[in-house]
Design an enzyme around this catalytic site. Sequence first.
Site, mmCIF file in Angstrom:
data_model
loop_
_atom_site.group_PDB
_atom_site.id
_atom_site.type_symbol
_atom_site.label_atom_id
_atom_site.label_comp_id
_atom_site.label_asym_id
_atom_site.label_seq_id
_atom_site.Cartn_x
_atom_site.Cartn_y
_atom_site.Cartn_z
ATOM 1 N N HIS A 76 -47.335 150.737 62.587
ATOM 2 C CA HIS A 76 -46.242 150.442 63.526
ATOM 3 C C HIS A 76 -46.802 150.031 64.897
ATOM 4 C CE1 HIS A 76 -42.756 151.500 61.014
ATOM 5 N NE2 HIS A 76 -43.569 152.392 60.475
ATOM 6 N N ASP A 130 -48.352 146.714 65.153
ATOM 7 C CA ASP A 130 -48.399 145.234 65.258
ATOM 8 C C ASP A 130 -47.274 144.719 66.155
ATOM 9 O OD1 ASP A 130 -46.503 145.849 63.261
ATOM 10 O OD2 ASP A 130 -47.123 144.229 61.911
ATOM 11 N N LEU A 176 -47.576 148.343 49.803
ATOM 12 C CA LEU A 176 -48.876 147.677 49.647
ATOM 13 C C LEU A 176 -48.690 146.175 49.824
ATOM 14 C CD1 LEU A 176 -50.164 149.847 46.690
ATOM 15 C CD2 LEU A 176 -50.746 150.044 49.127
ATOM 16 N N SER A 177 -47.525 145.806 50.354
ATOM 17 C CA SER A 177 -47.272 144.436 50.769
ATOM 18 C C SER A 177 -47.179 143.425 49.645
ATOM 19 C CB SER A 177 -48.351 143.991 51.746
ATOM 20 O OG SER A 177 -47.722 143.600 52.908
ATOM 21 N N SER A 193 -44.585 141.874 49.281
ATOM 22 C CA SER A 193 -43.817 140.777 49.908
ATOM 23 C C SER A 193 -44.756 139.760 50.547
ATOM 24 C CB SER A 193 -42.805 141.326 50.924
ATOM 25 O OG SER A 193 -43.441 142.060 51.941
ATOM 26 N N ASP A 198 -49.174 142.214 57.647
ATOM 27 C CA ASP A 198 -49.336 142.038 56.203
ATOM 28 C C ASP A 198 -49.806 140.632 55.848
ATOM 29 O OD1 ASP A 198 -48.197 144.519 56.343
ATOM 30 O OD2 ASP A 198 -46.259 143.915 55.505
HETATM 31 P P1 ADP Z 1 -43.728 145.825 49.824
HETATM 32 O O1 ADP Z 1 -44.053 144.570 50.550
HETATM 33 O O2 ADP Z 1 -44.290 147.016 50.494
HETATM 34 O O3 ADP Z 1 -44.086 145.790 48.377
HETATM 35 P P2 ADP Z 1 -41.075 145.052 50.541
HETATM 36 O O4 ADP Z 1 -39.772 145.775 50.532
HETATM 37 O O5 ADP Z 1 -41.547 144.497 51.837
HETATM 38 O O6 ADP Z 1 -42.154 146.028 49.898
HETATM 39 O O7 ADP Z 1 -41.031 143.839 49.533
HETATM 40 C C1 ADP Z 1 -40.644 144.034 48.166
HETATM 41 C C2 ADP Z 1 -39.724 142.923 47.757
HETATM 42 O O8 ADP Z 1 -40.462 141.682 47.701
HETATM 43 C C3 ADP Z 1 -39.170 143.094 46.369
HETATM 44 O O9 ADP Z 1 -38.000 143.874 46.378
HETATM 45 C C4 ADP Z 1 -38.880 141.667 45.957
HETATM 46 O O10 ADP Z 1 -37.676 141.204 46.533
HETATM 47 C C5 ADP Z 1 -40.018 140.900 46.619
HETATM 48 N N1 ADP Z 1 -41.153 140.708 45.717
HETATM 49 C C6 ADP Z 1 -42.434 141.044 45.958
HETATM 50 N N2 ADP Z 1 -43.238 140.694 44.925
HETATM 51 C C7 ADP Z 1 -42.449 140.110 44.003
HETATM 52 C C8 ADP Z 1 -42.680 139.531 42.707
HETATM 53 N N3 ADP Z 1 -43.889 139.502 42.156
HETATM 54 N N4 ADP Z 1 -41.610 139.007 42.060
HETATM 55 C C9 ADP Z 1 -40.374 139.038 42.598
HETATM 56 N N5 ADP Z 1 -40.107 139.572 43.802
HETATM 57 C C10 ADP Z 1 -41.113 140.105 44.508
HETATM 58 MG MG MG Z 2 -43.464 144.119 52.521
#
Ligand code: ADP
Ligand code: MG
Length: 440
Positions: free
Chosen positions: A60, A62, A150-151, A153, A202
Amino acid sequence: MSQGHTPPQSAPSVEWLPAWDAGRGIDSVMELGNTVFGAHTGAPSGVWSAPGRVNLIGEHTDYNQGLCLPIALPHRTYVALRPSTNEDIQLASRQGTQLWCTTWADLRPGNVSGWGTYAAGVAWALREAGHQVGGFDATVDSAVPLGASLSSSAALECAFAVALDSAFNLGLAETPEGRRELVAACRRAENDMAGAPTGGLDQMASMFCQAGHALALDFREGIPDAEAARLVPFDLAAAGLTILVVDSRAPHALVDGQYAERRNACQSAAESLGIASLREINPASLDATLESLTDPVQVKRVRHVVTEIQRTAEFIDVVQAGLVTNGAADQDRITHAGALMNASHDSLRDDYQVTVPQTDLAVDASRAAGAIGARMTGGGFGGATIALVRQEDVERVAATVAQEFASAGYTAPAFLESPPSGSAGRDLVVNDRAMRRVTP
Ligand code: ADP
Ligand code: MG
């Protein structure tokens, strides 16, 4: 007289989530392309991938123009992509429930929702920045657990960023300045299209980390430039150490209000102190600064941010000095690093209040089983913890955490090992005549 006795308890099994070799990712997204779009539509232009990340320390910070120190996971998200001849965007993911489709006419913030916003949002942000990006089809598979902090997204966004970059010949991924532009596009996708107000750590990690290194990031001037993003050698194995990651499986969601609430608290505190960001607070006069704040919640939030930036600076110094001295593990430095990780977690639990019972338990159990230091990583509200452990202790620490979760009645956690790994890039080149693997 009958004697009551409890049956012997068998230890719960420990679930490991392995990283994939590139071949597994490539085969999976190519096969999914054939299934979803049909082999007759032709091969994709290639396969690209990007890693998830583990933030060693600096949480927290960045969005408070502070410091962070991530490494890239060996776990990656793979994308096969092919430009289309029309304005349609069609996406399929093995982690998504159905085909996600939109058109360029419909692609704007507020008008689209679901997982595809993270991917298509990158294309939108690149076009907004003046780059020529058309319609495309793409398939996705990932070894990064979703929603585990673990990102996944950023891994998804950055895999699309490098895929779109080469499929549409933008030429950005080849230079650090270009990669910074891709980071900005990924961040816009996440902030504006997916609606998650994250701060850029990230995407920087996924786009810039290198194997055997940690990435020291300074957000004082916004997205770090060449000087503010520094690779620091981080040879854990030489010191007989590893990073054990625990996916607590307590679900987290950065798009609900909590993350934004923490950001707003920091901004309000900075405003009432008459400064542009909490980075401007001199740690030496922290107590006096806190006394001038009237809101007790703001006091806690500010104390976390300022002390966390200090801890991160110290941790970077330790890593920079090296965990090995004269060929042997430097126990003083290793103990110091562990203590900073512990203090970081305690501050996130007590002052920033973003831990949950599962992540606190994973940290406590890791410490009790011999970890040198342990903390939650990522935004919090569930997600993952990390532990700095001696290689010979990994199995024992994992087994202890699994046992404690079973005793508490929590969903079983999953475990990952994370040697510092490499950044987003291309894995497979496909042209009219041949396919060529780029990564081993
Ligand atoms: P984190 O980044 O920590 O894993 P977030 O809430 O930021 O968690 O992001 C997760 C979201 O990103 C998922 O709910 C989905 O919408 C999207 N996402 C990430 N990877 C994928 C994937 N391989 N296929 C589809 N959606 C994905
Ligand atoms: Mg994320």
